[in-house]
Design a protein around this motif. Sequence first.
Motif, PDB file in Angstrom:
ATOM      1  N   VAL A 144       0.836  -1.203   0.000  1.00 43.50           N
ATOM      2  CA  VAL A 144       0.000   0.000   0.000  1.00 43.50           C
ATOM      3  C   VAL A 144       0.871   1.254   0.000  1.00 43.50           C
ATOM      4  N   ALA A 145       1.918   1.266   0.808  1.00 43.47           N
ATOM      5  CA  ALA A 145       2.796   2.437   0.902  1.00 43.47           C
ATOM      6  C   ALA A 145       3.556   2.684  -0.396  1.00 43.47           C
ATOM      7  N   PHE A 146       3.921   1.630  -1.097  1.00 45.64           N
ATOM      8  CA  PHE A 146       4.716   1.744  -2.320  1.00 45.64           C
ATOM      9  C   PHE A 146       3.920   1.340  -3.554  1.00 45.64           C
ATOM     10  N   GLN A 147       2.632   1.677  -3.595  1.00 46.93           N
ATOM     11  CA  GLN A 147       1.787   1.226  -4.689  1.00 46.93           C
ATOM     12  C   GLN A 147       2.100   1.882  -6.028  1.00 46.93           C
ATOM     13  N   ASP A 148       2.607   3.107  -6.030  1.00 47.51           N
ATOM     14  CA  ASP A 148       2.990   3.752  -7.281  1.00 47.51           C
ATOM     15  C   ASP A 148       4.060   4.811  -6.998  1.00 47.51           C
ATOM     16  N   GLU A 149       4.574   5.419  -8.070  1.00 52.44           N
ATOM     17  CA  GLU A 149       5.649   6.402  -7.939  1.00 52.44           C
ATOM     18  C   GLU A 149       5.245   7.603  -7.082  1.00 52.44           C
ATOM     19  N   GLU A 150       4.024   8.061  -7.230  1.00 51.93           N
ATOM     20  CA  GLU A 150       3.546   9.216  -6.467  1.00 51.93           C
ATOM     21  C   GLU A 150       3.587   8.947  -4.965  1.00 51.93           C
ATOM     22  N   HIS A 151       3.097   7.787  -4.541  1.00 52.22           N
ATOM     23  CA  HIS A 151       3.111   7.441  -3.114  1.00 52.22           C
ATOM     24  C   HIS A 151       4.544   7.276  -2.610  1.00 52.22           C
ATOM     25  N   CYS A 152       5.393   6.658  -3.401  1.00 51.02           N
ATOM     26  CA  CYS A 152       6.798   6.491  -3.002  1.00 51.02           C
ATOM     27  C   CYS A 152       7.471   7.845  -2.822  1.00 51.02           C
ATOM     28  N   ARG A 153       7.259   8.747  -3.773  1.00 56.30           N
ATOM     29  CA  ARG A 153       7.870  10.068  -3.694  1.00 56.30           C
ATOM     30  C   ARG A 153       7.379  10.833  -2.479  1.00 56.30           C
ATOM     31  N   ARG A 154       6.080  10.811  -2.220  1.00 50.00           N
ATOM     32  CA  ARG A 154       5.531  11.517  -1.050  1.00 50.00           C
ATOM     33  C   ARG A 154       6.058  10.934   0.260  1.00 50.00           C
ATOM     34  N   LEU A 155       6.200   9.616   0.331  1.00 52.68           N
ATOM     35  CA  LEU A 155       6.754   8.977   1.523  1.00 52.68           C
ATOM     36  C   LEU A 155       8.199   9.409   1.739  1.00 52.68           C
ATOM     37  N   LEU A 156       9.002   9.400   0.688  1.00 57.34           N
ATOM     38  CA  LEU A 156      10.397   9.840   0.797  1.00 57.34           C
ATOM     39  C   LEU A 156      10.481  11.312   1.206  1.00 57.34           C
ATOM     40  N   GLU A 157       9.609  12.141   0.656  1.00 52.65           N
ATOM     41  CA  GLU A 157       9.622  13.563   1.007  1.00 52.65           C
ATOM     42  C   GLU A 157       9.307  13.786   2.478  1.00 52.65           C
ATOM     43  N   THR A 158       8.354  13.049   3.032  1.00 51.02           N
ATOM     44  CA  THR A 158       8.045  13.217   4.451  1.00 51.02           C
ATOM     45  C   THR A 158       9.174  12.691   5.328  1.00 51.02           C
ATOM     46  N   MET A 159       9.896  11.702   4.844  1.00 54.11           N
ATOM     47  CA  MET A 159      11.036  11.180   5.607  1.00 54.11           C
ATOM     48  C   MET A 159      12.232  12.127   5.528  1.00 54.11           C
ATOM     49  N   MET A 160      12.496  12.668   4.347  1.00 59.19           N
ATOM     50  CA  MET A 160      13.654  13.551   4.156  1.00 59.19           C
ATOM     51  C   MET A 160      13.424  14.958   4.708  1.00 59.19           C
ATOM     52  N   TRP A 161      12.193  15.455   4.560  1.00 53.69           N
ATOM     53  CA  TRP A 161      11.874  16.824   4.968  1.00 53.69           C
ATOM     54  C   TRP A 161      10.688  16.827   5.920  1.00 53.69           C
ATOM     55  N   PRO A 162      10.830  16.340   7.160  1.00 52.82           N
ATOM     56  CA  PRO A 162       9.689  16.271   8.081  1.00 52.82           C
ATOM     57  C   PRO A 162       9.130  17.649   8.453  1.00 52.82           C
ATOM     58  N   PHE A 185      18.413  26.885  -7.023  1.00 50.11           N
ATOM     59  CA  PHE A 185      18.786  25.502  -7.334  1.00 50.11           C
ATOM     60  C   PHE A 185      17.534  24.652  -7.524  1.00 50.11           C
ATOM     61  N   GLN A 186      17.519  23.810  -8.551  1.00 54.89           N
ATOM     62  CA  GLN A 186      16.406  22.901  -8.763  1.00 54.89           C
ATOM     63  C   GLN A 186      16.784  21.543  -8.189  1.00 54.89           C
ATOM     64  N   PHE A 187      15.840  20.931  -7.448  1.00 61.24           N
ATOM     65  CA  PHE A 187      16.143  19.684  -6.768  1.00 61.24           C
ATOM     66  C   PHE A 187      14.915  18.804  -6.629  1.00 61.24           C
ATOM     67  N   THR A 188      15.165  17.536  -6.309  1.00 61.82           N
ATOM     68  CA  THR A 188      14.115  16.568  -6.008  1.00 61.82           C
ATOM     69  C   THR A 188      14.472  15.919  -4.680  1.00 61.82           C
ATOM     70  N   VAL A 189      13.647  15.009  -4.233  1.00 63.82           N
ATOM     71  CA  VAL A 189      13.898  14.333  -2.957  1.00 63.82           C
ATOM     72  C   VAL A 189      15.150  13.447  -3.029  1.00 63.82           C
ATOM     73  N   THR A 190      15.564  13.036  -4.220  1.00 60.84           N
ATOM     74  CA  THR A 190      16.741  12.164  -4.343  1.00 60.84           C
ATOM     75  C   THR A 190      18.035  12.932  -4.621  1.00 60.84           C
ATOM     76  N   THR A 191      17.978  14.260  -4.731  1.00 66.78           N
ATOM     77  CA  THR A 191      19.180  15.053  -4.986  1.00 66.78           C
ATOM     78  C   THR A 191      20.190  14.875  -3.858  1.00 66.78           C
ATOM     79  N   HIS A 192      21.439  14.663  -4.245  1.00 67.25           N
ATOM     80  CA  HIS A 192      22.560  14.441  -3.322  1.00 67.25           C
ATOM     81  C   HIS A 192      22.391  13.176  -2.473  1.00 67.25           C
ATOM     82  N   THR A 193      21.727  12.176  -3.008  1.00 72.20           N
ATOM     83  CA  THR A 193      21.594  10.869  -2.360  1.00 72.20           C
ATOM     84  C   THR A 193      22.123   9.816  -3.338  1.00 72.20           C
ATOM     85  N   PRO A 194      22.319   8.577  -2.891  1.00 73.33           N
ATOM     86  CA  PRO A 194      22.754   7.528  -3.822  1.00 73.33           C
ATOM     87  C   PRO A 194      21.771   7.313  -4.978  1.00 73.33           C
TER      88      PRO A 194
END
Length: 80
Positions: free
Chosen positions: A3-21, A61-70
Amino acid sequence: MIVAFQDEEHCRRLLETMMWPEGRICPACGYKRSIALAGRDTGKRRARPGLYQCSNGACRFQFTVTTHTPRHSTKLPLRV
């Protein structure tokens, strides 16, 4: 997990809340304000979902949640 990783949108939103609480922070200058560029017309094509731009006039600077990560330069979907 399915459910948490059902599509790209949900994955991105989950990563964003983890990276930028406490909200997005520019990885280049640390400025705490940015604008979403997703869906904007950038001339030849529309900006991809999850693309942000720093609001600091000196940075922009333009960035995403994965910028400067592996995961930064990989073309693999976030679900992988």
